[in-house]
Write an enzyme that holds these catalytic residues in place. Structure first.
Site, mmCIF file in Angstrom:
data_model
loop_
_atom_site.group_PDB
_atom_site.id
_atom_site.type_symbol
_atom_site.label_atom_id
_atom_site.label_comp_id
_atom_site.label_asym_id
_atom_site.label_seq_id
_atom_site.Cartn_x
_atom_site.Cartn_y
_atom_site.Cartn_z
ATOM 1 N N LYS A 1 -64.586 -12.365 55.286
ATOM 2 C CA LYS A 1 -65.063 -12.933 56.537
ATOM 3 C C LYS A 1 -63.842 -13.297 57.362
ATOM 4 C CE LYS A 1 -66.140 -17.431 54.339
ATOM 5 N NZ LYS A 1 -66.178 -17.125 52.899
ATOM 6 N N SER B 1 -59.750 -22.731 50.450
ATOM 7 C CA SER B 1 -60.557 -22.651 51.667
ATOM 8 C C SER B 1 -60.768 -23.993 52.360
ATOM 9 C CB SER B 1 -61.881 -21.990 51.323
ATOM 10 O OG SER B 1 -62.551 -21.642 52.492
ATOM 11 N N HIS B 2 -62.042 -24.434 52.428
ATOM 12 C CA HIS B 2 -62.362 -25.654 53.179
ATOM 13 C C HIS B 2 -62.145 -26.917 52.344
ATOM 14 C CE1 HIS B 2 -65.726 -24.314 50.825
ATOM 15 N NE2 HIS B 2 -66.180 -25.556 50.819
ATOM 16 N N ARG C 1 -77.208 -27.548 47.200
ATOM 17 C CA ARG C 1 -77.418 -27.201 48.604
ATOM 18 C C ARG C 1 -78.893 -26.895 48.818
ATOM 19 N NH1 ARG C 1 -72.211 -26.968 50.006
ATOM 20 N NH2 ARG C 1 -70.729 -25.542 49.008
ATOM 21 N N ASP D 1 -58.327 -21.369 55.147
ATOM 22 C CA ASP D 1 -57.728 -20.052 54.975
ATOM 23 C C ASP D 1 -58.106 -19.069 56.080
ATOM 24 O OD1 ASP D 1 -60.354 -20.117 54.004
ATOM 25 O OD2 ASP D 1 -60.019 -18.434 52.659
ATOM 26 N N ASP E 1 -61.314 -22.602 59.232
ATOM 27 C CA ASP E 1 -61.124 -23.419 58.028
ATOM 28 C C ASP E 1 -59.730 -23.244 57.421
ATOM 29 O OD1 ASP E 1 -61.435 -20.860 57.058
ATOM 30 O OD2 ASP E 1 -62.508 -21.485 55.265
ATOM 31 N N ASP F 1 -60.984 -17.888 57.244
ATOM 32 C CA ASP F 1 -62.070 -16.906 57.199
ATOM 33 C C ASP F 1 -63.373 -17.423 57.816
ATOM 34 O OD1 ASP F 1 -62.571 -18.632 55.124
ATOM 35 O OD2 ASP F 1 -62.738 -17.105 53.562
ATOM 36 N N ARG F 2 -63.460 -18.744 58.039
ATOM 37 C CA ARG F 2 -64.693 -19.272 58.649
ATOM 38 C C ARG F 2 -64.504 -19.554 60.127
ATOM 39 N NH1 ARG F 2 -67.529 -23.469 54.501
ATOM 40 N NH2 ARG F 2 -67.253 -22.212 52.623
HETATM 41 C C1 VG1 Z 1 -69.473 -21.650 49.847
HETATM 42 C C2 VG1 Z 1 -70.423 -21.053 50.868
HETATM 43 C C3 VG1 Z 1 -70.405 -19.537 50.769
HETATM 44 C C4 VG1 Z 1 -68.970 -19.018 50.918
HETATM 45 C C5 VG1 Z 1 -68.071 -19.710 49.913
HETATM 46 C C6 VG1 Z 1 -66.621 -19.334 50.081
HETATM 47 O O1 VG1 Z 1 -69.902 -21.318 48.539
HETATM 48 O O2 VG1 Z 1 -71.722 -21.545 50.696
HETATM 49 O O3 VG1 Z 1 -71.246 -19.006 51.758
HETATM 50 O O4 VG1 Z 1 -68.915 -17.640 50.717
HETATM 51 O O5 VG1 Z 1 -68.170 -21.127 50.051
HETATM 52 O O6 VG1 Z 1 -66.192 -19.590 51.376
HETATM 53 P P1 VG1 Z 1 -70.753 -22.303 47.598
HETATM 54 O O7 VG1 Z 1 -70.897 -21.583 46.306
HETATM 55 O O8 VG1 Z 1 -69.975 -23.585 47.510
HETATM 56 O O9 VG1 Z 1 -72.054 -22.541 48.303
HETATM 57 V V1 VG1 Z 1 -64.595 -20.022 51.651
HETATM 58 O O10 VG1 Z 1 -64.406 -20.133 53.284
HETATM 59 O O11 VG1 Z 1 -64.470 -21.173 50.556
HETATM 60 O O12 VG1 Z 1 -63.632 -18.720 50.996
HETATM 61 CO CO CO Z 2 -62.490 -20.089 53.760
#
Ligand code: VG1
Ligand code: CO
Length: 541
Positions: free
Chosen positions: A374, A111-112, A494, A277, A275, A279-280
């Site tokens: 998402k 992801s990010h 967080r 992948d 982001d 989804d954001r």
């Molecule tokens: C983070 C975000 C959460 C999101 C997750 C995956 O998780 O806070 O809201 O669903 O990333 O998103 P965490 O446990 O680090 O707070 V993504 O775009 O990484 O698939």
């Molecule tokens: Co993502």
């Protein structure tokens, strides 16, 4: 086909969104194979089934796909559907699993998180409904990974992922398909492309930053080819294995160029980014940032303006730390509103049961029942559809929303890569005070309620405990504390701050100044800065 003996790894517990580790960890002999075999062992129905495979294109994506294909063939999978060049955004993977009735899918992404050989990699398993599997399944996979003794793999030449068409490994059929078409068609069915096209033709300018991640090809097809905006409206639209050295994290810290543009004299009417992948999403207007929690509330209030949501929405859900702006909309609309733990897997049952249509998270995630992930471009198109139909600017939509519902000032403070023991100590410090906090006052705020969030799934009755500390004040303000489940180095704490101001109050305050008192209180109660020996968070969003 070979059976290879292996030794278990102890750290293959999936987090908020799959198993996420440094690339170097995934490159250890047997590491990827053990986890993939643990999935096949936990889900025997995959033998004889159909699988979707694709990822965000980051470093190791192609290698991992070849390994998964060889292991899928050895584990008796009948058919593998693979996104061309190994690419599939997370929402597109969900779309394709559902559309072709696949039994599940491997989504390869961190992801990010940063990419490249020194960055991160991730693997997530999604089920038949197209969404991340529920906790009971991830627990089963983790349990299996701790005792695994062997994995199955075929010896085959690499499959050519670049060319769409049919191939096979032994008796497993492989179909390499265009990664964009099914998804783009789905978006065209949900939103009024004619209205958006007319708006673009009349001079409405946009800027979309794909951050050298997966959404580039999707944005070209949708925004440029189908909706007619100029190619110059897209930034960083070519996916790169290291995302051009950046973090594909949509926000002011990493999408600097886009934010600078949107807060300049030359700002286009609309800005957005996604982001790694896809989804954001983050949405921006001229000199205007839309916080993801507000975006969820605004989408909930206005979805009926979009073609696919004309019938209205059944209900809405938000992750626990997400601001309660959407709750106010739900109340007015007379629909159900759910508070779920962080992570998209908790929305799946509610979506499947038809209890909710829209859901979202404060971390730049929004989506609906069209898929089970998402969906960044979906949210951006939703905004464009709302703007095209209402004729209002982003700024006016936001202001009008606050005028009607009041404003939930909101910020998230991240303390990244901190010592795990210290982060856990902070959580314990708060936990030990939970019983005695109600009634106590700090800087003019009195605590109403304090708890460790536990969630009972209304559909299957499963219980998820320890999902973060919630401290609610009588004024309607609150702060929330939780540990991230996606980081790969140390721990990330967080802290989520929220303050509600009704429509009659001052709706134009500086967010961070307004929340300064809450930050102070959170620190007094949780001893964050002193325990971590840090003056300030690493990221504020
Ligand atoms: C983070 C975000 C959460 C999101 C997750 C995956 O998780 O806070 O809201 O669903 O990333 O998103 P965490 O446990 O680090 O707070 V993504 O775009 O990484 O698939
Ligand atoms: Co993502």
């Amino acid at each position: 086909m070979r059976t290879v003996s292996t030794v278990p790894f102890t750290d293959q517990k999936p987090g908020t969104s799959g198993l996420r580790k440094q690339v170097k960890t995934f490159q250890k002999p047997g590491y990827l194979e053990n986890f993939v075999q643990s999935i096949f062992d936990s889900l025997p129905e995959l033998s004889g089934g159909t699988l979707v495979i694709g990822g965000d294109g980051r470093f190791f994506n192609d290698k991992a796909i070849q390994t998964i294909l060889s292991m899928a063939a050895a584990n008796g999978v009948k058919k593998a559907l693979v996104g061309q060049s190994g690419l599939l955004s997370t929402p597109a993977a969900s779309c394709v699993i559902r559309k072709y009735g696949a039994d599940g899918g491997f989504v390869l992404s961190a992801s990010h998180n940063p990419g490249g050989p020194n960055g991160d990699f991730g693997i997530k398993y999604n089920g038949k409904n197209g969404g991340p599997v529920v906790e009971s399944v991830t627990e089963k996979i983790f349990a299996r990974s701790k005792v695994i003794e062997s994995y199955k793999i075929t010896d085959n030449d690499d499959v050519n992922l670049e060319k769409a068409g049919l191939d096979r490994i032994d008796s497993m059929q492989i179909e390499i398909f265009n990664s964009v078409t099914d998804y783009a068609n789905m978006m065209e069915g949900l939103f009024d492309f004619d209205a958006i096209r007319r708006m673009f033709a009349s001079g409405f300018e946009i800027c979309f930053d794909a951050m050298h991640a997966i959404t580039g090809p999707y944005a070209k097809e949708i925004f440029v080819k189908r909706l007619g905006t100029s190619a110059g409206s897209l930034m960083n639209a070519v996916p790169l294995p290291d995302f051009g050295g950046g973090h594909p994290d949509p926000g002011p810290t990493y999408a600097k160029e886009l934010f600078a543009k949107m807060f300049s004299d030359k700002a286009p009417n609309f800005g957005a980014c996604s982001d790694g992948d896809g989804d954001r999403n983050i949405v921006l207007g001229k000199n205007t940032y839309v916080s993801p929690s507000d975006s969820l509330a605004i989408i909930t209030a206005n979805a009926h303006l979009a073609k696919g949501y004309k019938k209205g929405i059944a209900g809405v859900a938000r992750s626990m730390p997400t601001s309660r702006a959407a709750d106010r909309v739900a109340e007015k609309l007379g629909i159900e509103c759910f508070e779920t733990p962080t992570g998209w897997k908790f929305f799946g049952n509610l979506l499947d049961a038809g209890r909710i249509t829209i859901c979202g998270e404060e971390s730049a995630g929004a989506g609906s029942d069209h898929v089970r992930e998402k969906d960044g471009l979906w949210a951006i198109l939703m905004w464009l559809n709302i703007i095209a139909v209402s004729g209002k600017s982003v700024e006016d939509i936001l202001k009008d929303h606050w005028q009607e519902f009041g404003r939930n000032y909101y910020a998230r403070h991240d303390y990244e890569s901190v010592d795990k023991i210290k982060a856990e100590k902070i959580m314990r410090t708060v936990e030990q005070q939970l019983a005695e906090l109600p009634g106590k006052s700090f800087h003019g705020e009195t605590i109403l309620k304090a708890d460790s969030f536990a969630y009972t799934d209304p559909i299957d009755g499963s219980v998820s405990k320890n999902q973060g500390m919630r401290i609610d004040f009588e004024s309607g303000s609150r702060f929330v504390l939780r540990l991230s489940g996606t980081g790969t180095v140390g721990a990330t704490l967080r802290v989520y701050l929220e303050k509600y101001v009704p429509p009659t109050g001052d709706l134009a305050q500086d967010t961070h100044k307004t929340l300064a008192d809450l930050d102070l209180i959170a620190n007094e109660i949780a001893k964050i800065k002193s325990t971590l020996e840090r003056e300030s968070p690493s990221v504020i969003s």
